[in-house]
Write a protein that holds these residues in place. Sequence first.
Motif, PDB file in Angstrom:
ATOM      1  N   PHE A 138       3.433   2.218  -2.935  1.00 59.04           N
ATOM      2  CA  PHE A 138       4.004   0.898  -3.221  1.00 59.04           C
ATOM      3  C   PHE A 138       3.013   0.104  -4.075  1.00 59.04           C
ATOM      4  CE2 PHE A 138       5.868   2.287   0.803  1.00 59.04           C
ATOM      5  CZ  PHE A 138       7.221   2.029   0.615  1.00 59.04           C
ATOM      6  N   THR A 139       3.395  -0.163  -5.308  1.00 60.44           N
ATOM      7  CA  THR A 139       2.509  -0.924  -6.198  1.00 60.44           C
ATOM      8  C   THR A 139       3.349  -1.722  -7.191  1.00 60.44           C
ATOM      9  OG1 THR A 139       0.556  -0.784  -7.642  1.00 60.44           O
ATOM     10  CG2 THR A 139       2.189   0.971  -7.876  1.00 60.44           C
ATOM     11  N   GLY A 140       2.705  -2.582  -7.963  1.00 57.69           N
ATOM     12  CA  GLY A 140       3.429  -3.431  -8.920  1.00 57.69           C
ATOM     13  C   GLY A 140       2.479  -4.273  -9.729  1.00 57.69           C
ATOM     14  N   PRO A 141       2.244  -5.528  -9.318  1.00 55.09           N
ATOM     15  CA  PRO A 141       1.391  -6.404 -10.129  1.00 55.09           C
ATOM     16  C   PRO A 141      -0.068  -5.952 -10.231  1.00 55.09           C
ATOM     17  CG  PRO A 141       2.042  -7.497  -8.077  1.00 55.09           C
ATOM     18  CD  PRO A 141       2.863  -6.248  -8.195  1.00 55.09           C
ATOM     19  N   SER A 142      -0.592  -5.276  -9.206  1.00 62.12           N
ATOM     20  CA  SER A 142      -1.998  -4.841  -9.277  1.00 62.12           C
ATOM     21  C   SER A 142      -2.178  -3.679 -10.251  1.00 62.12           C
ATOM     22  CB  SER A 142      -2.518  -4.429  -7.894  1.00 62.12           C
ATOM     23  OG  SER A 142      -2.548  -5.536  -7.017  1.00 62.12           O
ATOM     24  N   LEU A 180       9.886   6.744   5.718  1.00 63.08           N
ATOM     25  CA  LEU A 180       9.649   7.864   6.637  1.00 63.08           C
ATOM     26  C   LEU A 180      10.809   8.859   6.647  1.00 63.08           C
ATOM     27  CD1 LEU A 180       7.936   6.025   9.634  1.00 63.08           C
ATOM     28  CD2 LEU A 180       6.846   7.466   7.890  1.00 63.08           C
ATOM     29  N   SER A 181      12.005   8.399   6.281  1.00 65.03           N
ATOM     30  CA  SER A 181      13.158   9.309   6.232  1.00 65.03           C
ATOM     31  C   SER A 181      13.009  10.335   5.106  1.00 65.03           C
ATOM     32  CB  SER A 181      14.463   8.521   6.069  1.00 65.03           C
ATOM     33  OG  SER A 181      14.460   7.826   4.849  1.00 65.03           O
ATOM     34  N   ASP A 182      12.123  10.032   4.125  1.00 65.69           N
ATOM     35  CA  ASP A 182      11.856  10.988   3.043  1.00 65.69           C
ATOM     36  C   ASP A 182      10.735  11.965   3.408  1.00 65.69           C
ATOM     37  OD1 ASP A 182      13.805  10.033   1.260  1.00 65.69           O
ATOM     38  OD2 ASP A 182      12.506   8.363   0.683  1.00 65.69           O
ATOM     39  N   LYS A 183      10.251  11.871   4.643  1.00 61.87           N
ATOM     40  CA  LYS A 183       9.210  12.769   5.166  1.00 61.87           C
ATOM     41  C   LYS A 183       7.973  12.869   4.250  1.00 61.87           C
ATOM     42  CE  LYS A 183      12.166  15.562   8.150  1.00 61.87           C
ATOM     43  NZ  LYS A 183      13.155  14.488   8.266  1.00 61.87           N
ATOM     44  N   PRO A 184       7.337  11.727   3.968  1.00 62.40           N
ATOM     45  CA  PRO A 184       6.141  11.778   3.123  1.00 62.40           C
ATOM     46  C   PRO A 184       4.935  12.336   3.876  1.00 62.40           C
ATOM     47  CG  PRO A 184       6.443   9.561   3.964  1.00 62.40           C
ATOM     48  CD  PRO A 184       7.632  10.365   4.435  1.00 62.40           C
ATOM     49  N   ASP A 185       4.023  12.940   3.131  1.00 61.13           N
ATOM     50  CA  ASP A 185       2.735  13.364   3.698  1.00 61.13           C
ATOM     51  C   ASP A 185       1.730  12.218   3.610  1.00 61.13           C
ATOM     52  OD1 ASP A 185       3.143  16.389   4.087  1.00 61.13           O
ATOM     53  OD2 ASP A 185       3.831  16.050   2.037  1.00 61.13           O
ATOM     54  N   ILE A 186       1.844  11.449   2.520  1.00 57.05           N
ATOM     55  CA  ILE A 186       0.917  10.338   2.273  1.00 57.05           C
ATOM     56  C   ILE A 186       1.715   9.114   1.820  1.00 57.05           C
ATOM     57  CG2 ILE A 186      -1.041   9.512   0.880  1.00 57.05           C
ATOM     58  CD1 ILE A 186      -1.805  12.490   0.443  1.00 57.05           C
ATOM     59  N   ILE A 187       1.379   7.956   2.390  1.00 61.23           N
ATOM     60  CA  ILE A 187       1.930   6.682   1.912  1.00 61.23           C
ATOM     61  C   ILE A 187       0.764   5.821   1.430  1.00 61.23           C
ATOM     62  CG2 ILE A 187       3.064   4.508   2.570  1.00 61.23           C
ATOM     63  CD1 ILE A 187       4.764   6.094   4.568  1.00 61.23           C
ATOM     64  N   GLY A 188       0.865   5.341   0.207  1.00 58.60           N
ATOM     65  CA  GLY A 188      -0.139   4.430  -0.326  1.00 58.60           C
ATOM     66  C   GLY A 188       0.450   3.023  -0.394  1.00 58.60           C
ATOM     67  N   ILE A 189      -0.281   2.048   0.144  1.00 57.34           N
ATOM     68  CA  ILE A 189       0.166   0.657   0.064  1.00 57.34           C
ATOM     69  C   ILE A 189      -0.851  -0.122  -0.753  1.00 57.34           C
ATOM     70  CG2 ILE A 189       0.753  -1.450   1.327  1.00 57.34           C
ATOM     71  CD1 ILE A 189       1.524   0.295   3.716  1.00 57.34           C
ATOM     72  N   ILE A 190      -0.406  -0.594  -1.916  1.00 56.14           N
ATOM     73  CA  ILE A 190      -1.240  -1.435  -2.773  1.00 56.14           C
ATOM     74  C   ILE A 190      -0.682  -2.855  -2.719  1.00 56.14           C
ATOM     75  CG2 ILE A 190      -1.974  -1.870  -5.162  1.00 56.14           C
ATOM     76  CD1 ILE A 190      -2.039   1.231  -5.525  1.00 56.14           C
ATOM     77  N   ASP A 191       0.477  -3.052  -3.313  1.00 49.11           N
ATOM     78  CA  ASP A 191       1.082  -4.389  -3.341  1.00 49.11           C
ATOM     79  C   ASP A 191       2.194  -4.537  -2.311  1.00 49.11           C
ATOM     80  OD1 ASP A 191      -0.340  -5.621  -5.587  1.00 49.11           O
ATOM     81  OD2 ASP A 191       0.642  -4.075  -6.793  1.00 49.11           O
ATOM     82  N   GLY A 192       2.379  -5.763  -1.862  1.00 51.00           N
ATOM     83  CA  GLY A 192       3.467  -6.078  -0.952  1.00 51.00           C
ATOM     84  C   GLY A 192       3.861  -7.536  -1.122  1.00 51.00           C
ATOM     85  N   VAL A 193       5.040  -7.869  -0.660  1.00 51.02           N
ATOM     86  CA  VAL A 193       5.456  -9.279  -0.726  1.00 51.02           C
ATOM     87  C   VAL A 193       4.808 -10.031   0.437  1.00 51.02           C
ATOM     88  CG1 VAL A 193       7.634  -8.761  -1.880  1.00 51.02           C
ATOM     89  CG2 VAL A 193       7.582  -8.928   0.610  1.00 51.02           C
ATOM     90  N   PHE A 194       4.482 -11.291   0.188  1.00 47.52           N
ATOM     91  CA  PHE A 194       3.843 -12.123   1.206  1.00 47.52           C
ATOM     92  C   PHE A 194       4.791 -13.207   1.700  1.00 47.52           C
ATOM     93  CE2 PHE A 194       0.096 -10.400  -0.934  1.00 47.52           C
ATOM     94  CZ  PHE A 194      -0.715 -10.087   0.147  1.00 47.52           C
ATOM     95  N   HIS A 195       5.359 -13.951   0.779  1.00 45.21           N
ATOM     96  CA  HIS A 195       6.097 -15.149   1.167  1.00 45.21           C
ATOM     97  C   HIS A 195       7.578 -15.122   0.806  1.00 45.21           C
ATOM     98  CE1 HIS A 195       1.810 -16.429   0.458  1.00 45.21           C
ATOM     99  NE2 HIS A 195       1.968 -16.640   1.743  1.00 45.21           N
ATOM    100  N   GLN A 196       7.955 -14.287  -0.181  1.00 48.95           N
ATOM    101  CA  GLN A 196       9.353 -14.283  -0.626  1.00 48.95           C
ATOM    102  C   GLN A 196      10.278 -13.726   0.451  1.00 48.95           C
ATOM    103  OE1 GLN A 196       6.726 -12.787  -2.002  1.00 48.95           O
ATOM    104  NE2 GLN A 196       6.873 -12.645  -4.226  1.00 48.95           N
ATOM    105  N   SER A 217      -4.531  -5.208  -2.333  1.00 50.62           N
ATOM    106  CA  SER A 217      -3.766  -6.428  -2.051  1.00 50.62           C
ATOM    107  C   SER A 217      -3.254  -6.367  -0.613  1.00 50.62           C
ATOM    108  CB  SER A 217      -2.633  -6.578  -3.071  1.00 50.62           C
ATOM    109  OG  SER A 217      -2.044  -7.865  -2.992  1.00 50.62           O
ATOM    110  N   MET A 218      -1.939  -6.379  -0.423  1.00 46.58           N
ATOM    111  CA  MET A 218      -1.382  -6.236   0.927  1.00 46.58           C
ATOM    112  C   MET A 218      -1.952  -4.992   1.618  1.00 46.58           C
ATOM    113  SD  MET A 218       0.601  -7.189   3.370  1.00 46.58           S
ATOM    114  CE  MET A 218       1.878  -8.336   2.806  1.00 46.58           C
ATOM    115  N   GLY A 219      -2.158  -3.928   0.849  1.00 43.53           N
ATOM    116  CA  GLY A 219      -2.708  -2.693   1.408  1.00 43.53           C
ATOM    117  C   GLY A 219      -4.095  -2.885   1.996  1.00 43.53           C
ATOM    118  N   ALA A 220      -4.926  -3.696   1.331  1.00 39.53           N
ATOM    119  CA  ALA A 220      -6.284  -3.970   1.835  1.00 39.53           C
ATOM    120  C   ALA A 220      -6.219  -4.770   3.125  1.00 39.53           C
ATOM    121  CB  ALA A 220      -7.078  -4.730   0.779  1.00 39.53           C
ATOM    122  N   LEU A 221      -5.332  -5.759   3.150  1.00 39.59           N
ATOM    123  CA  LEU A 221      -5.165  -6.608   4.334  1.00 39.59           C
ATOM    124  C   LEU A 221      -4.712  -5.781   5.536  1.00 39.59           C
ATOM    125  CD1 LEU A 221      -5.169  -9.569   5.375  1.00 39.59           C
ATOM    126  CD2 LEU A 221      -2.799  -9.733   4.608  1.00 39.59           C
TER     127      LEU A 221
END
Length: 227
Positions: A9-13, A40-56, A80-84
């Motif tokens: 999950f990424t975008g602005p970063s 999780l329904s796609d059965k991933p081995d790895i999930i990376g979280i970089i960006d996420g929505v905060f307030h919207q 970003s959200m991933g670090a938090l």
Amino acid sequence: MHSRKIIIFTGPSLSHSDASDILRADYRPPVRRGDVHEALSDKPDIIGIIDGVFHQSPAVGHREIIEALRMGVTVVGGASMGALRASELYDLGMVGVGRIFRAYLNGDLESDDDVAVAFNPETLEALSDSLVSIHFNFERALESGIIGEDDFRELMKIAKNLFYPLRNYQRILHDAEIPENRKASLMSFLESEGRDIKREDAIEVIKYIKGLLSSDDQDHGCETHGS
């Protein structure tokens, strides 16, 4: 041979195209509440979280990340959200990567406001500057003697008081009561040497995940195409 499923999950970063240049994966827009559970329904081995929505809309929940970890999915966060979230779930096995993650983990950063930016929902491009990058660059300008201590304090006070979608260098410098020649020197420094800490950390996350794949290849003695 098991071709590993990676969802990031990424975008602005870091744009999907720039991320794809480093690693082929299933790139998705900034994560929202429910997106990890759905992934999780796609059965991933790895999930990376970089960006996420905060307030919207509601932010990604701790529970769904814990669910992924319990299912044996490697969850990596940074920038970003991933670090938090990685700093909050570090003890439960979420992997944190990068400078911003370490700052949250050791308490130098505490608020989501430090990494929040506004972004274009169509292109996912950032429309404002992050407080964490602003602080880093102003500190470097201070160390370089481009601005003084009083200038630094005023600039940071203005930056913190701006609502995050309105936070950018031009606005901060416009509102600051410091001599025009120092403003010009600072702007020139930012244009030539300014760094985007969130982008740097996002690249580190992608490279870390790529490294997991190559170490997995060596463990299994086979070649993996990570997508």
